[in-house]
Design a protein around this motif. Structure first.
Motif, PDB file in Angstrom:
ATOM      1  N   LEU A   1       0.844  -1.191   0.000  1.00  0.00           N
ATOM      2  CA  LEU A   1       0.000   0.000   0.000  1.00  0.00           C
ATOM      3  C   LEU A   1       0.881   1.243   0.000  1.00  0.00           C
ATOM      4  CD1 LEU A   1      -2.720  -1.124   2.566  1.00  0.00           C
ATOM      5  CD2 LEU A   1      -2.710  -1.373   0.070  1.00  0.00           C
ATOM      6  N   THR A   2       0.525   2.185  -0.838  1.00  0.00           N
ATOM      7  CA  THR A   2       1.277   3.424  -0.970  1.00  0.00           C
ATOM      8  C   THR A   2       0.289   4.584  -1.077  1.00  0.00           C
ATOM      9  OG1 THR A   2       1.316   3.422  -3.385  1.00  0.00           O
ATOM     10  CG2 THR A   2       3.047   2.156  -2.263  1.00  0.00           C
ATOM     11  N   ALA A   3       0.833   5.760  -1.251  1.00  0.00           N
ATOM     12  CA  ALA A   3      -0.020   6.943  -1.425  1.00  0.00           C
ATOM     13  C   ALA A   3      -0.804   6.867  -2.728  1.00  0.00           C
ATOM     14  CB  ALA A   3       0.840   8.206  -1.405  1.00  0.00           C
ATOM     15  N   THR A   4      -0.286   6.117  -3.696  1.00  0.00           N
ATOM     16  CA  THR A   4      -0.970   6.004  -4.992  1.00  0.00           C
ATOM     17  C   THR A   4      -1.737   4.694  -5.132  1.00  0.00           C
ATOM     18  OG1 THR A   4       1.042   5.104  -5.993  1.00  0.00           O
ATOM     19  CG2 THR A   4       0.685   7.488  -6.168  1.00  0.00           C
ATOM     20  N   PHE A   5      -1.616   3.805  -4.149  1.00  0.00           N
ATOM     21  CA  PHE A   5      -2.384   2.566  -4.145  1.00  0.00           C
ATOM     22  C   PHE A   5      -2.776   2.280  -2.702  1.00  0.00           C
ATOM     23  CE2 PHE A   5      -2.761  -2.174  -4.211  1.00  0.00           C
ATOM     24  CZ  PHE A   5      -3.838  -2.234  -5.087  1.00  0.00           C
ATOM     25  N   THR A   6      -3.960   2.759  -2.335  1.00  0.00           N
ATOM     26  CA  THR A   6      -4.410   2.707  -0.950  1.00  0.00           C
ATOM     27  C   THR A   6      -5.230   1.441  -0.695  1.00  0.00           C
ATOM     28  OG1 THR A   6      -6.490   3.847  -1.413  1.00  0.00           O
ATOM     29  CG2 THR A   6      -4.549   5.223  -0.979  1.00  0.00           C
ATOM     30  N   ALA A   7      -5.535   1.228   0.569  1.00  0.00           N
ATOM     31  CA  ALA A   7      -6.361   0.078   0.950  1.00  0.00           C
ATOM     32  C   ALA A   7      -7.743   0.171   0.312  1.00  0.00           C
ATOM     33  CB  ALA A   7      -6.468  -0.008   2.472  1.00  0.00           C
ATOM     34  N   LEU A   8      -8.271   1.389   0.209  1.00  0.00           N
ATOM     35  CA  LEU A   8      -9.579   1.574  -0.427  1.00  0.00           C
ATOM     36  C   LEU A   8      -9.519   1.214  -1.907  1.00  0.00           C
ATOM     37  CD1 LEU A   8     -10.781   4.909   1.225  1.00  0.00           C
ATOM     38  CD2 LEU A   8     -11.280   2.553   1.915  1.00  0.00           C
ATOM     39  N   GLN A   9      -8.444   1.614  -2.577  1.00  0.00           N
ATOM     40  CA  GLN A   9      -8.295   1.270  -3.982  1.00  0.00           C
ATOM     41  C   GLN A   9      -8.073  -0.233  -4.170  1.00  0.00           C
ATOM     42  OE1 GLN A   9      -5.133   4.152  -4.794  1.00  0.00           O
ATOM     43  NE2 GLN A   9      -6.492   5.147  -6.277  1.00  0.00           N
ATOM     44  N   GLN A  10      -7.441  -0.842  -3.193  1.00  0.00           N
ATOM     45  CA  GLN A  10      -7.255  -2.288  -3.225  1.00  0.00           C
ATOM     46  C   GLN A  10      -8.617  -2.987  -3.224  1.00  0.00           C
ATOM     47  OE1 GLN A  10      -5.344  -4.084   0.271  1.00  0.00           O
ATOM     48  NE2 GLN A  10      -3.833  -4.997  -1.113  1.00  0.00           N
ATOM     49  N   ASP A  11      -9.509  -2.517  -2.359  1.00  0.00           N
ATOM     50  CA  ASP A  11     -10.861  -3.072  -2.337  1.00  0.00           C
ATOM     51  C   ASP A  11     -11.590  -2.804  -3.656  1.00  0.00           C
ATOM     52  OD1 ASP A  11     -11.521  -4.529   0.016  1.00  0.00           O
ATOM     53  OD2 ASP A  11     -11.391  -2.681   1.182  1.00  0.00           O
ATOM     54  N   ALA A  12     -11.408  -1.621  -4.208  1.00  0.00           N
ATOM     55  CA  ALA A  12     -12.051  -1.286  -5.474  1.00  0.00           C
ATOM     56  C   ALA A  12     -11.604  -2.241  -6.581  1.00  0.00           C
ATOM     57  CB  ALA A  12     -11.742   0.155  -5.861  1.00  0.00           C
ATOM     58  N   ALA A  13     -10.297  -2.514  -6.619  1.00  0.00           N
ATOM     59  CA  ALA A  13      -9.757  -3.415  -7.641  1.00  0.00           C
ATOM     60  C   ALA A  13     -10.304  -4.823  -7.466  1.00  0.00           C
ATOM     61  CB  ALA A  13      -8.232  -3.418  -7.580  1.00  0.00           C
ATOM     62  N   ARG A  14     -10.443  -5.271  -6.235  1.00  0.00           N
ATOM     63  CA  ARG A  14     -11.003  -6.601  -5.986  1.00  0.00           C
ATOM     64  C   ARG A  14     -12.450  -6.687  -6.468  1.00  0.00           C
ATOM     65  NH1 ARG A  14      -8.635  -6.108  -0.055  1.00  0.00           N
ATOM     66  NH2 ARG A  14      -6.636  -7.225  -0.267  1.00  0.00           N
ATOM     67  N   GLY A  15     -13.246  -5.667  -6.142  1.00  0.00           N
ATOM     68  CA  GLY A  15     -14.644  -5.672  -6.566  1.00  0.00           C
ATOM     69  C   GLY A  15     -14.793  -5.663  -8.071  1.00  0.00           C
ATOM     70  N   PHE A  16     -13.934  -4.909  -8.739  1.00  0.00           N
ATOM     71  CA  PHE A  16     -13.913  -4.855 -10.204  1.00  0.00           C
ATOM     72  C   PHE A  16     -13.640  -6.237 -10.788  1.00  0.00           C
ATOM     73  CE2 PHE A  16     -10.636  -4.805 -13.579  1.00  0.00           C
ATOM     74  CZ  PHE A  16     -11.366  -4.298 -14.648  1.00  0.00           C
ATOM     75  N   ALA A  17     -12.589  -6.887 -10.323  1.00  0.00           N
ATOM     76  CA  ALA A  17     -12.159  -8.161 -10.910  1.00  0.00           C
ATOM     77  C   ALA A  17     -13.140  -9.291 -10.610  1.00  0.00           C
ATOM     78  CB  ALA A  17     -10.769  -8.509 -10.400  1.00  0.00           C
ATOM     79  N   LYS A  18     -13.644  -9.350  -9.389  1.00  0.00           N
ATOM     80  CA  LYS A  18     -14.582 -10.421  -9.038  1.00  0.00           C
ATOM     81  C   LYS A  18     -15.880 -10.302  -9.829  1.00  0.00           C
ATOM     82  CE  LYS A  18     -12.833 -10.933  -4.295  1.00  0.00           C
ATOM     83  NZ  LYS A  18     -13.151 -10.726  -2.858  1.00  0.00           N
TER      84      LYS A  18
END
Length: 429
Positions: free
Chosen positions: A140-157
């Motif tokens: 996790l970084t300033a450009t890839f946050t925990a919230l964006q991680q969840d967003a990416a998971r929801g997109f892919a699933k």
């Protein structure tokens, strides 16, 4: 309809970037037997940490998933049309379009003709499996946050569930494999049709929870123009609920009954259904003639060997002025000469061709407001809300078909309702 002009730019740019590094979009994952499942094509680096440090790598992977999701769309449309005897492909140079799809009883060509429409979906599921491992492992970084991680998971699933739904609707009681194994040489067992549908709806619910957890955060990548209006976690969740409604209604009609229809109504309430909005609204697969992009091969003026079953004209109901259903007029015209099968006489001659796709850049919708209204009509009828079910049928019937209201009443039988519903679906979808 949202413009598709920037879609080809996104996909073409990604394709060029991938070629620069000597790969096709996620091509190495489709050759899974030659590598460990977690290994992906060398874009800039194959490591999860690199994806976290370099957001453009995640963009390339996401673009690949969207491109592959689109890649199976045309084969799916063509296959289900022919298996359902709604359309035929009478290209004179390929007799298997008749001997395999129409004559039966089989077996189908083991090399893949008519037995295809499988690899594309599972290929993308494998790539989604790898995408999720990268997302989960990325720091996790300033450009890839925990919230964006969840967003990416929801997109892919959500895409995974869509791919699996395309598989089970063409395999029915055969069932399907729902799980991608760590070892690409290991095949998970087939499960029953009902288990597949339960897996799909469960996965869509997981994805919805991920999208909700993302809140107001943006996706860590850009979606193409086919998702205009559905390109944030919150709005993409409405598309997710639309797919869930489709799956619940399908399962409801296969024996789940009231339980699934009730769940479908809940999903529809969170979708983009809009009884007063444009019927042809929703996410779509874009196409274009731009270099490196894919074109819509159903462009009617060149796909002259693709014809409709003749009954599509004779079964079309009449409007008050005596003309046929507006959907028939909008979506078909007359071909010259009459097309016949190869070998001749094996199929049904027809001179009616489809003109749904006006040019090579015409989009193919994934799911529309029109379909959602018809899904709600079915769910409402079989949960006892018959008056509103009829109202939903009439929205589509009158708006899209220009027809008089349905003659159904709350005293109509289930069989009468199903006949009326199938008519609207046939001409709308």
């Amino acid at each position: 309809m949202p413009s598709t002009s920037n879609t080809s730019t996104l996909i073409t740019t990604a394709m060029h970037r991938v070629r620069k590094h000597g790969s096709l979009i996620i091509a190495a994952t489709l050759l899974a037997a030659a590598c460990d499942a977690p290994t992906v094509a060398q874009f800039n680096s194959s490591t999860p940490e690199a994806a976290g440090r370099d957001p453009s790598s995640l963009q390339l992977l996401a673009t690949g998933l969207l491109a592959q999701n689109r890649g199976g769309a045309q084969a799916y449309v063509s296959t289900v049309g022919r298996l359902g005897r709604e359309s035929f492909n009478y290209v004179p140079t390929e007799g298997r379009n008749t001997t395999h799809f129409l004559l039966g009883p089989g077996p189908l060509d083991p090399t893949g003709f008519a037995a295809g429409n499988w690899a594309a979906h599972y290929g993308n599921m494998r790539d989604i499996y790898i995408f999720l491992k990268i997302v989960d492992a990325a720091p996790l970084t300033a450009t890839f946050t925990a919230l964006q991680q969840d967003a990416a998971r929801g997109f892919a699933k959500t895409i995974y569930a869509h791919e699996l739904l395309s598989v089970i609707t063409t395999r029915d009681t055969i069932g399907a494999v729902v799980e991608i194994m760590e070892n690409p040489n290991e095949l998970a067992p087939f499960v029953s049709r009902d288990s597949v549908y339960r897996h799909i709806t469960g996965l869509l619910d997981e994805a919805k929870a991920n999208l909700d957890a993302a809140g107001a955060a943006a996706f860590p990548f850009t979606l193409h123009a086919g998702y205009a209006g559905f390109n944030t976690p919150a709005t993409y969740a409405r598309y997710n609920r639309a797919l869930a409604a489709r799956a619940y209604v399908y399962r409801g009609s296969l024996g789940c009954g009231t339980t699934c229809y009730t769940s479908a109504l809940t999903a529809l309430a969170g979708s983009f259904i809009n009884p007063t909005g444009p019927l042809r609204a929703g996410p779509f697969h874009p196409y274009s003639t731009a270099s490196g992009d894919a074109t819509n091969n159903f462009f009617f003026s060149t796909a002259s060997d693709l014809v409709a079953h003749p009954s599509i004209r004779t079964d079309a109901q009449l409007r008050v002025d005596g003309s046929r259903d507006l959907r028939l007029i909008a979506k078909t015209d007359t071909a010259t000469p009459v097309k016949n099968s190869t070998p001749a006489g094996a199929g049904i001659p027809s001179n009616i061709r489809f003109k749904i796709y006006a040019d090579r850049s015409s989009p193919i919708f994934i799911i529309t407001n029109e379909e959602l209204i018809l899904l709600r009509a079915e769910a409402r009828w079989f949960t006892g809300d018959k008056l509103n079910a009829i109202a939903d049928l009439n929205i589509v019937r009158q708006t899209a078909g220009g027809l008089a209201p349905s003659t159904l009443t709350i005293l109509s039988t289930n069989a009468e309702f199903i006949t009326a519903l199938l008519y609207e679906r046939r001409y709308s979808l």
